[in-house]
Design an enzyme around this catalytic site. Structure first.
Site, PDB file in Angstrom:
ATOM      1  N   ASP A  54       2.105   4.333   0.587  1.00 51.27           N
ATOM      2  CA  ASP A  54       1.815   5.462   1.470  1.00 51.27           C
ATOM      3  C   ASP A  54       3.074   6.315   1.623  1.00 51.27           C
ATOM      4  O   ASP A  54       3.907   6.334   0.720  1.00 51.27           O
ATOM      5  CB  ASP A  54       1.324   4.939   2.831  1.00 51.27           C
ATOM      6  CG  ASP A  54       2.427   4.216   3.587  1.00 51.27           C
ATOM      7  OD1 ASP A  54       3.406   3.787   2.944  1.00 51.27           O
ATOM      8  OD2 ASP A  54       2.335   4.098   4.827  1.00 51.27           O
ATOM      9  N   PHE A 103       0.859  -1.177   0.000  1.00 50.58           N
ATOM     10  CA  PHE A 103       0.000   0.000   0.000  1.00 50.58           C
ATOM     11  C   PHE A 103       0.896   1.228   0.000  1.00 50.58           C
ATOM     12  O   PHE A 103       1.569   1.519   0.993  1.00 50.58           O
ATOM     13  CB  PHE A 103      -0.915  -0.049   1.229  1.00 50.58           C
ATOM     14  CG  PHE A 103      -1.334  -1.467   1.483  1.00 50.58           C
ATOM     15  CD1 PHE A 103      -1.965  -2.181   0.477  1.00 50.58           C
ATOM     16  CD2 PHE A 103      -0.989  -2.118   2.649  1.00 50.58           C
ATOM     17  CE1 PHE A 103      -2.274  -3.518   0.645  1.00 50.58           C
ATOM     18  CE2 PHE A 103      -1.298  -3.453   2.829  1.00 50.58           C
ATOM     19  CZ  PHE A 103      -1.938  -4.151   1.825  1.00 50.58           C
ATOM     20  N   ASP A 141       4.472  -5.685   3.619  1.00 50.69           N
ATOM     21  CA  ASP A 141       3.994  -4.333   3.914  1.00 50.69           C
ATOM     22  C   ASP A 141       3.879  -4.101   5.416  1.00 50.69           C
ATOM     23  O   ASP A 141       4.350  -3.094   5.936  1.00 50.69           O
ATOM     24  CB  ASP A 141       2.633  -4.088   3.254  1.00 50.69           C
ATOM     25  CG  ASP A 141       2.121  -2.692   3.540  1.00 50.69           C
ATOM     26  OD1 ASP A 141       2.397  -1.786   2.735  1.00 50.69           O
ATOM     27  OD2 ASP A 141       1.482  -2.492   4.594  1.00 50.69           O
TER      28      ASP A 141
HETATM   29  N1  56B Z   1       1.600   0.740   3.774  1.00 53.86           N
HETATM   30  C1  56B Z   1       0.852   0.893   4.847  1.00 53.86           C
HETATM   31  N2  56B Z   1       0.444   2.122   5.224  1.00 53.86           N
HETATM   32  C2  56B Z   1      -0.309   2.238   6.323  1.00 53.86           C
HETATM   33  C3  56B Z   1      -0.703   1.154   7.088  1.00 53.86           C
HETATM   34  C4  56B Z   1      -1.485   1.655   8.145  1.00 53.86           C
HETATM   35  C5  56B Z   1      -2.110   0.913   9.264  1.00 53.86           C
HETATM   36  N3  56B Z   1      -2.453  -0.418   8.925  1.00 53.86           N
HETATM   37  C6  56B Z   1      -2.879  -1.270   9.952  1.00 53.86           C
HETATM   38  C7  56B Z   1      -3.024  -2.639   9.527  1.00 53.86           C
HETATM   39  C8  56B Z   1      -2.607  -3.498  10.480  1.00 53.86           C
HETATM   40  C9  56B Z   1      -1.821  -2.863  11.488  1.00 53.86           C
HETATM   41  O1  56B Z   1      -2.131  -3.254  12.778  1.00 53.86           O
HETATM   42  C10 56B Z   1      -1.953  -1.380  11.133  1.00 53.86           C
HETATM   43  O2  56B Z   1      -2.592  -0.619  12.103  1.00 53.86           O
HETATM   44  C11 56B Z   1      -1.545   3.028   7.977  1.00 53.86           C
HETATM   45  N4  56B Z   1      -0.832   3.366   6.881  1.00 53.86           N
HETATM   46  C12 56B Z   1      -0.489   4.688   6.369  1.00 53.86           C
HETATM   47  O3  56B Z   1       0.593   5.191   7.146  1.00 53.86           O
HETATM   48  C13 56B Z   1       0.522   6.606   7.173  1.00 53.86           C
HETATM   49  C14 56B Z   1       0.297   7.086   8.587  1.00 53.86           C
HETATM   50  O4  56B Z   1       1.473   7.291   9.248  1.00 53.86           O
HETATM   51  P1  56B Z   1       1.475   8.239  10.560  1.00 53.86           P
HETATM   52  O5  56B Z   1       1.169   9.648  10.048  1.00 53.86           O
HETATM   53  O6  56B Z   1       2.879   8.114  11.083  1.00 53.86           O
HETATM   54  O7  56B Z   1       0.427   7.713  11.495  1.00 53.86           O
HETATM   55  C15 56B Z   1      -0.679   6.999   6.324  1.00 53.86           C
HETATM   56  O8  56B Z   1      -0.309   7.182   4.983  1.00 53.86           O
HETATM   57  C16 56B Z   1      -1.540   5.761   6.473  1.00 53.86           C
HETATM   58  O9  56B Z   1      -2.499   5.651   5.439  1.00 53.86           O
HETATM   59  C17 56B Z   1      -0.249  -0.156   6.694  1.00 53.86           C
HETATM   60  O10 56B Z   1      -0.524  -1.179   7.299  1.00 53.86           O
HETATM   61  N5  56B Z   1       0.501  -0.211   5.569  1.00 53.86           N
END
Ligand code: 56B
Length: 330
Positions: free
Chosen positions: A239, A237, A307
């Site tokens: 991000d 994903f 990821d």
């Molecule tokens: N690639 C990727 N990006 C993810 C996540 C997650 C949360 N996934 C949940 C799934 C299971 C776990 O237990 C996680 O809780 C958030 N994000 C992204 O990160 C950024 C936020 O950063 P900060 O501003 O520092 O909080 C924002 O772009 C957000 O969209 C992920 O898994 N993969």
């Protein structure tokens, strides 16, 4: 088809990129270091998500991923605040995410729900997207995200495609399109349709739609609403945390101009070459990592697993510089 488009268009960018390079030596080293043993990270390792093993969890995750973007403009706000705030709201009021109520949310109400003391970043966009989701869930899926998931017959790729085709719901009269209507191309910036145009070619990244499938898979542990027979087709994903982590591992290399923009926290425009390269090269790099793990170590790993590992480490390292783009996609 949808997932092939993501992989092929990410590769298209990686093969032409000038600001970001996928470093093959760095990639090999990263794969050697993990020896096919990706550190196992539990979904919800933070303990912040709502879960009741039923359709309400699906509704929660869909609302969560509708709003899962752009936290960084508020230094104190993070994904955790969103996930835990929505969880608490749902525990206090089981109908808070009913489709009719999603369509009526206002900025101050969402802020109150999350107990956030000031306007959220891109708050008006968050509200517009909630309205859109409520409207389309009601119109096409009996108000329930669980029906949307069930209509996809255990295919994560179909789920991503279905979400991308149903959200935006442009016919929604309550969606304010003022300012969009003079320019056809901007219709693409609505909802879950995470596309960009790079060097004249359309690039498909689908971060929020894919993360919804992955969240279902993780939360329901591959069973029930989280059972997909094609979970291996999902990519990472794209991000702003995963690219930063890949850079730290030496898998991505930046041009000196881009490195200094990121280090000095300067904003990068949405849809710019730099931004598309950061995201697309991250997808491409992790797909290459998977290939290498398969060829060298004979192990099949999922992008979802890679990821979560990359993200969990990246997010626990707040000093890691990341790129900053005002975007509704991630
Ligand atoms: N690639 C990727 N990006 C993810 C996540 C997650 C949360 N996934 C949940 C799934 C299971 C776990 O237990 C996680 O809780 C958030 N994000 C992204 O990160 C950024 C936020 O950063 P900060 O501003 O520092 O909080 C924002 O772009 C957000 O969209 C992920 O898994 N993969």
């Amino acid at each position: 088809m949808t997932m092939d488009q993501v992989k092929a268009t990410a590769a298209f960018v990686a093969n032409r990129s000038s600001h970001v390079v996928v470093d093959s030596a760095g990639l090999e080293k990263a794969v050697e270091n993990i020896q096919g043993k990706i550190p196992k990270i539990e979904w919800d390792f933070e303990g912040i998500h709502y879960f009741d093993n039923g359709p309400l969890t699906v509704q929660y995750l869909f609302v969560l991923d509708t709003l899962n973007f752009c936290f960084w403009p508020d230094k104190k706000l993070s994904y955790d605040d969103l996930a835990s705030g929505l969880k608490e709201a749902l525990e206090n009021d089981k109908s808070v995410f009913d489709a009719d109520r999603l369509q009526k949310f206002t900025g101050p109400q969402l802020r109150n729900l999350l107990k956030w003391p000031r306007p959220l970043p891109l708050e008006d966009e968050r509200i517009r997207l909630l309205h859109e989701v409520g409207f389309e869930l009601e119109r096409s899926f009996g108000g329930k995200a669980s029906n949307l998931v069930q209509s996809c017959g255990r295919s994560a790729a179909k789920l991503v495609a279905t979400i991308a085709s149903h959200f935006p719901a442009c016919e929604d009269p309550t969606v304010n399109l003022q300012g969009y209507l003079n320019n056809d191309s901007t219709m693409d910036v609505l909802g879950f349709r995470d596309h960009s145009v790079y060097k004249g070619h359309q690039i498909f990244l689908y971060k929020r739609a894919q993360i919804f499938a992955a969240d279902l898979y993780g939360a329901f542990k591959g069973q029930g609403y989280g059972e997909f027979n094609d979970i291996s087709s999902i990519t990472i994903f794209a991000d702003y945390i995963v690219p930063a982590m890949l850079w730290k591992l030496g898998v991505l290399k930046y041009s000196s101009t881009l490195a200094s923009i990121i280090e000095s926290n300067k904003e990068i425009a949405s849809g710019s070459e730099e931004e598309v390269e950061l995201r697309a090269c991250s997808i491409y790099a992790v797909e290459k990592m998977r290939d290498l793990i398969s060829v060298k170590l004979g192990k099949q790993v999922l992008s979802v697993e890679l990821d979560l590992w990359l993200w969990a480490y990246g997010v626990q390292n707040p000093s890691l510089p990341h790129h900053r783009t005002l975007s509704i996609y991630y």
